[in-house]
Scaffold this motif. Structure first.
Motif, PDB file in Angstrom:
ATOM      1  N   ALA A  84       5.291 -55.597 -22.885  1.00  0.00           N
ATOM      2  CA  ALA A  84       5.095 -57.171 -22.732  1.00  0.00           C
ATOM      3  C   ALA A  84       6.147 -57.466 -21.629  1.00  0.00           C
ATOM      4  O   ALA A  84       5.943 -58.201 -20.557  1.00  0.00           O
ATOM      5  CB  ALA A  84       5.626 -57.719 -23.916  1.00  0.00           C
ATOM      6  N   GLU A  85       7.485 -56.861 -21.651  1.00  0.00           N
ATOM      7  CA  GLU A  85       8.468 -57.093 -20.689  1.00  0.00           C
ATOM      8  C   GLU A  85       8.084 -56.721 -19.097  1.00  0.00           C
ATOM      9  O   GLU A  85       8.326 -57.345 -18.134  1.00  0.00           O
ATOM     10  CB  GLU A  85       9.848 -56.375 -21.035  1.00  0.00           C
ATOM     11  N   GLU A  86       7.429 -55.500 -19.302  1.00  0.00           N
ATOM     12  CA  GLU A  86       7.078 -54.782 -17.785  1.00  0.00           C
ATOM     13  C   GLU A  86       5.843 -55.755 -17.238  1.00  0.00           C
ATOM     14  O   GLU A  86       5.934 -55.741 -16.054  1.00  0.00           O
ATOM     15  CB  GLU A  86       6.569 -53.338 -17.893  1.00  0.00           C
ATOM     16  N   THR A  87       5.027 -56.545 -17.941  1.00  0.00           N
ATOM     17  CA  THR A  87       4.025 -57.447 -17.639  1.00  0.00           C
ATOM     18  C   THR A  87       4.634 -58.872 -17.265  1.00  0.00           C
ATOM     19  O   THR A  87       3.817 -59.545 -16.858  1.00  0.00           O
ATOM     20  CB  THR A  87       2.754 -57.178 -18.276  1.00  0.00           C
ATOM     21  N   GLY A  88       5.767 -59.047 -17.787  1.00  0.00           N
ATOM     22  CA  GLY A  88       6.385 -60.405 -17.463  1.00  0.00           C
ATOM     23  C   GLY A  88       5.676 -61.361 -18.551  1.00  0.00           C
ATOM     24  O   GLY A  88       5.711 -62.541 -18.368  1.00  0.00           O
ATOM     25  N   ASN A  89       5.187 -61.018 -19.881  1.00  0.00           N
ATOM     26  CA  ASN A  89       4.688 -61.821 -20.789  1.00  0.00           C
ATOM     27  C   ASN A  89       5.764 -61.948 -21.876  1.00  0.00           C
ATOM     28  O   ASN A  89       6.126 -61.066 -22.280  1.00  0.00           O
ATOM     29  CB  ASN A  89       3.255 -61.462 -21.281  1.00  0.00           C
ATOM     30  N   ASP A 237     -14.441 -49.312 -39.161  1.00  0.00           N
ATOM     31  CA  ASP A 237     -13.711 -50.305 -38.142  1.00  0.00           C
ATOM     32  C   ASP A 237     -12.663 -49.442 -37.475  1.00  0.00           C
ATOM     33  O   ASP A 237     -11.721 -48.760 -38.048  1.00  0.00           O
ATOM     34  CB  ASP A 237     -13.573 -51.585 -38.588  1.00  0.00           C
ATOM     35  N   VAL A 238     -12.389 -49.752 -36.366  1.00  0.00           N
ATOM     36  CA  VAL A 238     -11.212 -49.107 -35.306  1.00  0.00           C
ATOM     37  C   VAL A 238     -10.495 -50.418 -35.001  1.00  0.00           C
ATOM     38  O   VAL A 238     -10.974 -51.195 -34.378  1.00  0.00           O
ATOM     39  CB  VAL A 238     -11.701 -48.337 -34.299  1.00  0.00           C
ATOM     40  N   ILE A 239      -9.018 -50.114 -35.158  1.00  0.00           N
ATOM     41  CA  ILE A 239      -8.080 -50.830 -34.659  1.00  0.00           C
ATOM     42  C   ILE A 239      -7.055 -50.337 -33.547  1.00  0.00           C
ATOM     43  O   ILE A 239      -6.632 -49.481 -33.731  1.00  0.00           O
ATOM     44  CB  ILE A 239      -7.192 -51.791 -35.635  1.00  0.00           C
ATOM     45  N   SER A 240      -7.341 -50.656 -32.227  1.00  0.00           N
ATOM     46  CA  SER A 240      -6.388 -49.841 -31.218  1.00  0.00           C
ATOM     47  C   SER A 240      -5.287 -51.023 -31.009  1.00  0.00           C
ATOM     48  O   SER A 240      -5.509 -52.026 -30.804  1.00  0.00           O
ATOM     49  CB  SER A 240      -7.214 -49.909 -29.740  1.00  0.00           C
ATOM     50  N   THR A 241      -4.174 -50.254 -31.429  1.00  0.00           N
ATOM     51  CA  THR A 241      -2.670 -51.087 -31.440  1.00  0.00           C
ATOM     52  C   THR A 241      -1.916 -51.606 -30.531  1.00  0.00           C
ATOM     53  O   THR A 241      -0.955 -52.156 -30.593  1.00  0.00           O
ATOM     54  CB  THR A 241      -2.119 -50.691 -32.891  1.00  0.00           C
ATOM     55  N   GLY A 242      -2.358 -51.385 -29.089  1.00  0.00           N
ATOM     56  CA  GLY A 242      -1.476 -51.668 -28.077  1.00  0.00           C
ATOM     57  C   GLY A 242      -0.683 -50.422 -27.453  1.00  0.00           C
ATOM     58  O   GLY A 242      -0.713 -49.104 -27.910  1.00  0.00           O
ATOM     59  N   THR A 243      -0.302 -50.693 -26.443  1.00  0.00           N
ATOM     60  CA  THR A 243       0.137 -49.497 -25.450  1.00  0.00           C
ATOM     61  C   THR A 243       1.865 -49.730 -25.085  1.00  0.00           C
ATOM     62  O   THR A 243       2.280 -51.081 -24.803  1.00  0.00           O
ATOM     63  CB  THR A 243      -0.652 -49.465 -24.042  1.00  0.00           C
ATOM     64  N   PRO A 244       2.493 -48.624 -25.008  1.00  0.00           N
ATOM     65  CA  PRO A 244       4.001 -48.799 -24.044  1.00  0.00           C
ATOM     66  C   PRO A 244       3.591 -48.934 -23.022  1.00  0.00           C
ATOM     67  O   PRO A 244       2.753 -49.031 -22.081  1.00  0.00           O
ATOM     68  CB  PRO A 244       4.324 -47.420 -24.621  1.00  0.00           C
ATOM     69  N   PRO A 245       5.126 -49.306 -22.288  1.00  0.00           N
ATOM     70  CA  PRO A 245       5.339 -49.372 -20.911  1.00  0.00           C
ATOM     71  C   PRO A 245       4.809 -48.212 -19.982  1.00  0.00           C
ATOM     72  O   PRO A 245       4.571 -47.071 -20.516  1.00  0.00           O
ATOM     73  CB  PRO A 245       6.594 -49.649 -20.715  1.00  0.00           C
ATOM     74  N   GLY A 246       4.431 -48.601 -18.762  1.00  0.00           N
ATOM     75  CA  GLY A 246       4.124 -47.378 -17.662  1.00  0.00           C
ATOM     76  C   GLY A 246       2.583 -47.352 -17.510  1.00  0.00           C
ATOM     77  O   GLY A 246       2.057 -46.559 -16.573  1.00  0.00           O
ATOM     78  N   VAL A 247       1.955 -48.796 -17.625  1.00  0.00           N
ATOM     79  CA  VAL A 247       0.553 -48.770 -16.985  1.00  0.00           C
ATOM     80  C   VAL A 247       0.707 -49.018 -15.481  1.00  0.00           C
ATOM     81  O   VAL A 247       1.706 -49.630 -15.209  1.00  0.00           O
ATOM     82  CB  VAL A 247      -0.058 -49.975 -17.795  1.00  0.00           C
TER      83      VAL A 247
END
Length: 282
Positions: A84-89, A237-247
């Motif tokens: 969230a920090e790297e994307t400025g959100n 059902d599948v839940i994808s739970t988010g990604t760490p920095p570096g995108v």
């Protein structure tokens, strides 16, 4: 226990890995790694099987998505503090939910094909959670009891489609091949602390993402509590739970995106590795 689906796309067979890493065929016992097989009772039946009694699978077959018959493919956005920090959100007050079309699901080592008009296709290593039994109004204290297991997901994203085509994020998340899932489903009893798993993703051998599930803003249990308060979660059902920095979108000073021929390699501690080559739709 590590459960897999192997074979040609659309004709995958169920299997398991024994303690020596040998792939064993489960076809005589279950039709697929799906539905009731994912329940506690269904998994207990598989645990009771002596892997040595199962036929060994010869060669190196293609690995399919590690769960079949996926009902809902739910994704949580902006769920890692450092991402969230790297994307400025700002940090969200509640889990940010979007959906990925089931037609995006492919095997962990299948090609990822950029759609026509793509300018900004990006990578995202994510922890996948597979639901094992129906969950409705579940508390976070009980939430993990509803999990069949965990897997690796690459939440491939076309950022122009996601952010600039009027509508929701789903447009940039649902392109064909944008949901590599697997290589195997690791049952929850084999993951003692799902909130402390190292994660990484490389592109062409260069490390892009390094992170850990310990920086998730909302834990797996909190996500299940929240989602089950909105809708019933069903087995498979599948839940994808988010990604760490570096995108790629977050690279400074200029974003970096995938191009034809690039190779993504990703891993989550205890859950295996994926490898995809980037191609383009005709």
């Amino acid at each position: 226990m590590k459960l897999v689906r192997y074979g040609a796309a659309g004709a995958e067979k169920p299997g398991m890995l024994d303690d020596g890493g040998v792939l064993r065929d489960l076809s005589a016992h279950v039709n697929d790694i799906a539905g009731d097989v994912l329940s506690d009772a269904g998994l207990d039946k598989l645990r009771a099987i002596d892997p040595a009694s199962l036929p060994a699978v010869e060669g190196s077959p293609r690995m399919g998505a590690c769960v079949g018959g996926i009902g809902k493919f739910m994704c949580i956005g902006l769920n890692f503090a450092d991402h969230a920090e790297e994307t400025g959100n700002p940090f969200p007050d509640h889990p940010v939910l979007f959906m990925k079309a089931n037609s995006a699901v492919v095997g962990p080592n299948d090609d990822v094909s950029m759609p026509r008009g793509s300018t900004s296709t990006d990578w995202e290593v994510e922890l996948g959670v597979v639901i094992g039994k129906a969950a409705k109004y579940v508390s976070k204290e009980d939430a993990l009891d509803y999990v069949a297991g965990y897997c690796v997901i690459n939440d491939v994203s076309e950022r122009h489609f996601q952010n600039n085509l009027t509508g929701t994020w789903t447009k940039g998340k649902s392109c064909d091949t944008f949901g590599p899932t697997g290589p195997w489903l690791v049952t929850r009893d084999d993951i003692p602390d799902v909130q402390n798993l190292a994660m990484r993703l490389d592109v062409n051998g260069k490390r892009m993402q390094t992170g850990s599930t310990k920086t998730m803003i909302f834990t797996v249990a909190e996500i299940i509590e929240h989602l089950s308060g909105l809708m019933t979660l069903h087995p498979g059902d599948v839940i994808s739970t988010g990604t760490p920095p570096g995108v790629g979108m977050g690279m400074k000073p200029t974003p970096v995106y995938l191009k034809r021929g690039d190779v993504m390699e990703l891993e989550i501690e205890g859950l295996g590795t994926q490898r995809q080559t980037v191609t383009e739709d005709a």
